[in-house]
Design a protein around this motif. Sequence first.
Motif, mmCIF file in Angstrom:
data_model
loop_
_atom_site.group_PDB
_atom_site.id
_atom_site.type_symbol
_atom_site.label_atom_id
_atom_site.label_comp_id
_atom_site.label_asym_id
_atom_site.label_seq_id
_atom_site.Cartn_x
_atom_site.Cartn_y
_atom_site.Cartn_z
ATOM 1 N N LYS A 33 0.840 -1.204 0.000
ATOM 2 C CA LYS A 33 0.000 0.000 0.000
ATOM 3 C C LYS A 33 0.876 1.255 0.000
ATOM 4 O O LYS A 33 0.585 2.229 -0.688
ATOM 5 C CB LYS A 33 -0.920 0.016 1.218
ATOM 6 N N ALA A 34 1.963 1.223 0.771
ATOM 7 C CA ALA A 34 2.894 2.362 0.804
ATOM 8 C C ALA A 34 3.545 2.553 -0.553
ATOM 9 O O ALA A 34 3.737 3.689 -1.003
ATOM 10 C CB ALA A 34 3.956 2.140 1.884
ATOM 11 N N GLU A 35 3.874 1.472 -1.228
ATOM 12 C CA GLU A 35 4.462 1.548 -2.573
ATOM 13 C C GLU A 35 3.472 2.181 -3.547
ATOM 14 O O GLU A 35 3.829 3.033 -4.347
ATOM 15 C CB GLU A 35 4.857 0.142 -3.042
ATOM 16 N N ILE A 36 2.223 1.782 -3.475
ATOM 17 C CA ILE A 36 1.190 2.351 -4.340
ATOM 18 C C ILE A 36 1.048 3.844 -4.086
ATOM 19 O O ILE A 36 0.878 4.631 -5.016
ATOM 20 C CB ILE A 36 -0.151 1.617 -4.128
ATOM 21 N N ALA A 37 1.152 4.247 -2.829
ATOM 22 C CA ALA A 37 1.020 5.667 -2.475
ATOM 23 C C ALA A 37 2.113 6.526 -3.108
ATOM 24 O O ALA A 37 1.934 7.725 -3.268
ATOM 25 C CB ALA A 37 1.029 5.830 -0.959
ATOM 26 N N THR A 38 3.240 5.922 -3.498
ATOM 27 C CA THR A 38 4.330 6.694 -4.118
ATOM 28 C C THR A 38 4.104 6.921 -5.609
ATOM 29 O O THR A 38 4.810 7.714 -6.219
ATOM 30 C CB THR A 38 5.697 5.987 -3.944
ATOM 31 N N SER A 102 -6.147 -9.406 -10.412
ATOM 32 C CA SER A 102 -5.601 -8.057 -10.456
ATOM 33 C C SER A 102 -6.009 -7.375 -9.145
ATOM 34 O O SER A 102 -7.183 -7.445 -8.765
ATOM 35 C CB SER A 102 -6.185 -7.301 -11.650
ATOM 36 N N VAL A 103 -5.052 -6.762 -8.445
ATOM 37 C CA VAL A 103 -5.380 -6.183 -7.143
ATOM 38 C C VAL A 103 -5.389 -4.660 -7.145
ATOM 39 O O VAL A 103 -5.950 -4.043 -6.249
ATOM 40 C CB VAL A 103 -4.435 -6.690 -6.030
ATOM 41 N N TRP A 104 -4.751 -4.045 -8.157
ATOM 42 C CA TRP A 104 -4.729 -2.573 -8.220
ATOM 43 C C TRP A 104 -4.371 -2.142 -9.622
ATOM 44 O O TRP A 104 -3.562 -2.780 -10.292
ATOM 45 C CB TRP A 104 -3.711 -2.010 -7.227
ATOM 46 N N GLU A 105 -4.978 -1.058 -10.073
ATOM 47 C CA GLU A 105 -4.549 -0.402 -11.300
ATOM 48 C C GLU A 105 -4.754 1.097 -11.146
ATOM 49 O O GLU A 105 -5.639 1.534 -10.419
ATOM 50 C CB GLU A 105 -5.275 -0.950 -12.528
ATOM 51 N N CYS A 106 -3.882 1.832 -11.776
ATOM 52 C CA CYS A 106 -3.918 3.281 -11.650
ATOM 53 C C CYS A 106 -5.119 3.841 -12.378
ATOM 54 O O CYS A 106 -5.399 3.449 -13.508
ATOM 55 C CB CYS A 106 -2.620 3.866 -12.218
ATOM 56 N N LYS A 107 -5.839 4.730 -11.729
ATOM 57 C CA LYS A 107 -7.020 5.355 -12.351
ATOM 58 C C LYS A 107 -6.916 6.839 -12.267
ATOM 59 O O LYS A 107 -6.411 7.402 -11.387
ATOM 60 C CB LYS A 107 -8.279 4.876 -11.667
#
Length: 107
Positions: A33-38, A102-107
């Motif tokens: 989650k921290a990685e996604i926040a970057t 798939s758990v996350w993709e940028c929107k």
Amino acid sequence: MKNLFKIAFAVILSTFIFSACEKESDELPPALKAEIATITSCMCDPYISKYRWKGETVYFRGGRGPACLFFPMYYNKDGVRFEMEAGYTYQKFSEDAVLIKSVWECK
């Protein structure tokens, strides 16, 4: 009317059965989650998928943009990044691993 009832019952029953069989949490590890926040841009359409690889959970971060070069990034079940051994390509990983979702993709 009886057939409609039977179909509805079968759908509801199968939903309960399949959800009861799901053992892994949909919750992402805090480090991931921290990685996604970057990630500050959706350029190159970054995404993260969950795989089963060699009996372990592995998260894969990639990109889908047609004009983008992306470097495959791998994370363990705790969301900690790791490197594949030299010569082990993304192509080989995609052949050896099983996509869970798939758990996350940028929107």
